[in-house]
Scaffold this active site. Structure first.
Site, mmCIF file in Angstrom:
data_model
loop_
_atom_site.group_PDB
_atom_site.id
_atom_site.type_symbol
_atom_site.label_atom_id
_atom_site.label_comp_id
_atom_site.label_asym_id
_atom_site.label_seq_id
_atom_site.Cartn_x
_atom_site.Cartn_y
_atom_site.Cartn_z
ATOM 1 N N GLU A 226 0.888 -1.170 0.000
ATOM 2 C CA GLU A 226 0.000 0.000 0.000
ATOM 3 C C GLU A 226 0.919 1.212 0.000
ATOM 4 O O GLU A 226 1.516 1.530 1.025
ATOM 5 C CB GLU A 226 -0.868 0.032 1.266
ATOM 6 C CG GLU A 226 -1.639 -1.244 1.535
ATOM 7 C CD GLU A 226 -3.049 -1.215 0.981
ATOM 8 O OE1 GLU A 226 -3.279 -0.508 -0.011
ATOM 9 O OE2 GLU A 226 -3.902 -1.896 1.551
ATOM 10 N N CYS A 261 -2.129 9.212 2.551
ATOM 11 C CA CYS A 261 -1.790 8.607 1.259
ATOM 12 C C CYS A 261 -2.786 9.046 0.204
ATOM 13 O O CYS A 261 -2.450 9.214 -0.956
ATOM 14 C CB CYS A 261 -1.757 7.097 1.375
ATOM 15 S SG CYS A 261 -3.238 6.405 2.087
HETATM 16 P P1 NAD Z 1 8.598 4.649 4.488
HETATM 17 O O1 NAD Z 1 8.645 3.865 3.235
HETATM 18 O O2 NAD Z 1 9.701 5.619 4.762
HETATM 19 O O3 NAD Z 1 8.574 3.675 5.762
HETATM 20 C C1 NAD Z 1 7.566 2.699 5.919
HETATM 21 C C2 NAD Z 1 8.098 1.577 6.792
HETATM 22 O O4 NAD Z 1 9.150 0.904 6.096
HETATM 23 C C3 NAD Z 1 8.674 2.019 8.127
HETATM 24 O O5 NAD Z 1 8.231 1.136 9.109
HETATM 25 C C4 NAD Z 1 10.175 1.912 7.906
HETATM 26 O O6 NAD Z 1 10.891 1.688 9.090
HETATM 27 C C5 NAD Z 1 10.235 0.703 6.985
HETATM 28 N N1 NAD Z 1 11.466 0.579 6.197
HETATM 29 C C6 NAD Z 1 12.284 1.559 5.730
HETATM 30 N N2 NAD Z 1 13.309 1.027 5.038
HETATM 31 C C7 NAD Z 1 13.118 -0.327 5.043
HETATM 32 C C8 NAD Z 1 13.833 -1.429 4.483
HETATM 33 N N3 NAD Z 1 14.971 -1.255 3.781
HETATM 34 N N4 NAD Z 1 13.354 -2.653 4.659
HETATM 35 C C9 NAD Z 1 12.218 -2.867 5.356
HETATM 36 N N5 NAD Z 1 11.502 -1.865 5.929
HETATM 37 C C10 NAD Z 1 11.957 -0.607 5.770
HETATM 38 O O7 NAD Z 1 7.186 5.374 4.518
HETATM 39 P P2 NAD Z 1 6.569 6.339 5.642
HETATM 40 O O8 NAD Z 1 7.272 7.642 5.631
HETATM 41 O O9 NAD Z 1 6.453 5.632 6.935
HETATM 42 O O10 NAD Z 1 5.079 6.539 5.105
HETATM 43 C C11 NAD Z 1 4.737 7.508 4.159
HETATM 44 C C12 NAD Z 1 4.402 6.874 2.843
HETATM 45 O O11 NAD Z 1 3.432 5.860 3.028
HETATM 46 C C13 NAD Z 1 3.763 7.854 1.872
HETATM 47 O O12 NAD Z 1 4.301 7.636 0.586
HETATM 48 C C14 NAD Z 1 2.289 7.469 1.921
HETATM 49 O O13 NAD Z 1 1.571 7.840 0.770
HETATM 50 C C15 NAD Z 1 2.368 5.998 2.108
HETATM 51 N N6 NAD Z 1 1.118 5.455 2.670
HETATM 52 C C16 NAD Z 1 0.303 4.681 1.887
HETATM 53 C C17 NAD Z 1 -0.892 4.196 2.384
HETATM 54 C C18 NAD Z 1 -1.820 3.372 1.536
HETATM 55 O O14 NAD Z 1 -2.730 2.779 2.091
HETATM 56 N N7 NAD Z 1 -1.654 3.315 0.234
HETATM 57 C C19 NAD Z 1 -1.261 4.498 3.688
HETATM 58 C C20 NAD Z 1 -0.405 5.277 4.476
HETATM 59 C C21 NAD Z 1 0.792 5.748 3.954
#
Ligand code: NAD
Length: 456
Positions: A226, A261
């Site tokens: 997502e 999002c």
């Molecule tokens: P992010 O990708 O920076 O982090 C998300 C998660 O991934 C965190 O828990 C982080 O610790 C983990 N992570 C980071 N690097 C990783 C790796 N190498 N391996 C495994 N895990 C890793 O995103 P964010 O800043 O937490 O969230 C914002 C983003 O999420 C925005 O782009 C937003 O649009 C999206 N989002 C989408 C939805 C949806 O339902 N489509 C909902 C909420 C947020």
């Protein structure tokens, strides 16, 4: 792990992180616990989830304060999120038994064919910070109900809330060896990718999501992503009330400080109402109360991550350099904490990052269009496919546009909303797979086909 309050930049907690060793121990425990959990009737599992829901509602105020302290979400919006996310539990209560029951497809007497929905096993849930209740519940409550064990890694920016989920799930009767919340950032998430989970369910950015999909591809287990969006809203010339359309569009763009999002990230407005609309939009945005997120009057608090201030500043600079008109805002606020002025950019076009790249903050670009066809082409000019919206009096007109959108969700006269009764899914760079709805219950299962023949 140092947890900072985005409203002040001050340290609010110093957290002990998990290590690869603690993760491995928790994973082994989940493996055993899941076998017992999945053997329990769905009704019993659902009872635990309902109990969890009641506990969260009883402790809503305290939980809202935790969420606001670590993310900067205005307190009223934290309360709204906690109350609103409960509809996932209502959805599960209404549909889970049916969705998880054996499905008899053919029963002729001599031949009996049915589908059984078995859990995947132990799944990894790596999550985001912006709506930890909504996006967390979409995965871990549904996965648990379907009989899975869950290792949940909240975002490093919503870790305290994640630990509250763990506490209340255990109090509600979900065994400790069935749900584990682990503490850590991207590096710990990376360790989870090396482990042998039976499915990876991720909410976060396109960049991380793609990395996860690529890294775990060889395991041949379900991967659901997502991801982000650059969601368009087209305001057509037949809206009944231009001012109201502007107020609703602004809420879609600026709620949760634009960190949704499915926030409205681009606005297209018919030329005949453009000037009036932009004026009403600017008036509305200027009326927002910016300030301490703990104050009940605040609508715009700090952004959650300090680094985002620079992303926003650069988008404004790029847009103005290419001919956008800065109507209001445009700069970080000079005060303690990570505040950015709610910003409206008019006269935008698709050469500008603000119309192409996810902003994820309190900033919106507006572009004038001269026809529905032009609006449709611009709405589709994106690598993302999460949601798209049209404000118009004419259902058929809106339907023609929205039917053509390559997006997981389309909205007529509304925006920035999620319902557990219909699937939540993104296309292209917005992700793969669906949560919520019956599909979102079965996403945590694997079908087994039964071919039963009477003895010959
Ligand atoms: P992010 O990708 O920076 O982090 C998300 C998660 O991934 C965190 O828990 C982080 O610790 C983990 N992570 C980071 N690097 C990783 C790796 N190498 N391996 C495994 N895990 C890793 O995103 P964010 O800043 O937490 O969230 C914002 C983003 O999420 C925005 O782009 C937003 O649009 C999206 N989002 C989408 C939805 C949806 O339902 N489509 C909902 C909420 C947020």
């Amino acid at each position: 792990m140092k947890i900072l309050n985005p409203a002040t930049g001050e340290l609010i907690a110093d957290w002990k992180e998990d290590t690869p060793e603690t993760l491995s121990g928790k994973f082994e425990a989940l493996r055993e616990g899941q076998k017992i959990w999945s053997a329990r009737p769905v009704e019993e599992r659902l009872e635990c989830i309902k109990k969890f829901g009641s506990l969260v509602q009883e402790n809503k105020e305290e939980l809202a304060v935790v969420l606001t302290a670590e993310t900067g979400k205005p307190i009223q919006q934290s309360r709204n999120e906690i109350a609103g996310a409960h509809n996932r539990i209502e959805h599960l209560s209404a549909y889970a038994l049916r969705a998880l029951a054996d499905e008899v497809m053919i029963d002729t007497g001599s031949t009996h064919e049915k589908i059984r929905y078995e859990p995947l096993g132990v799944i990894a849930n790596i999550s985001a910070w912006n709506f930890p209740y909504n996006v967390g519940y979409n995965v871990f409550l549904y996965a648990l109900t379907a009989g899975n064990g869950v290792m949940y890694k909240p975002s490093e920016y919503a870790m305290m809330t994640g630990k509250q989920f763990e506490k209340y799930l255990h109090l509600a009767g979900v065994p400790e060896d069935v749900f584990q919340c682990v503490s850590g950032g991207g590096a710990l998430g990376q360790v989870m990718l090396e482990m042998n989970f039976d499915g990876y369910f991720f909410t976060g950015s396109y960049r991380t999501g793609r990395h996860i999909a690529e890294t775990v591809a060889h395991k041949l287990v379900p991967v659901q992503l997502e991801l982000g969006g650059k969601d368009p809203l087209y305001v057509a010339d037949d809206v009944p009330d231009i001012k109201q359309a502007a107020i609703n569009a602004a809420e879609g763009a600026f709620y949760n400080n634009g960190q949704s999002c499915c926030a409205v990230e681009r606005l297209y407005v018919s030329e005949s109402i453009y000037d009036q609309f932009v004026e009403a939009l600017v008036e509305e945005v200027r009326s927002y109360t910016i300030g301490d997120p703990m104050s009940p009057d605040t609508f715009v608090g700090p952004v959650t991550r300090k680094a985002q201030l620079e992303v926003l500043r650069k988008q404004v600079e790029d847009a103005v350099h290419k001919g956008a008109i800065l109507k209001t805002g445009g700069l970080p606020v000079e005060r303690k904490g990570y505040y950015f002025e709610p910003t409206v950019l008019a006269n935008c076009d698709h050469r500008m990052d603000v119309m192409k790249e996810e902003s994820f903050g309190p900033i919106i670009g507006v572009q004038k269009v001269s026809s529905d066809e032009e609006a449709m082409a611009l709405m589709q000019d994106t690598a993302y496919g999460l949601t798209a919206a049209v404000f118009s009096s004419d259902e058929q007109r809106a339907g023609t546009i929205l039917n053509a959108m390559d997006a997981g969700t389309v909205y007529w006269n509304c925006c920035d909303r999620v319902s557990p009764y219909v699937p939540w899914s993104g296309r292209r760079n917005s992700g793969v797979g669906a949560t919520l709805s019956v599909q979102g219950i079965r996403a945590f299962t694997q079908p087994k086909a039964y071919h039963w023949r009477a003895p010959l």
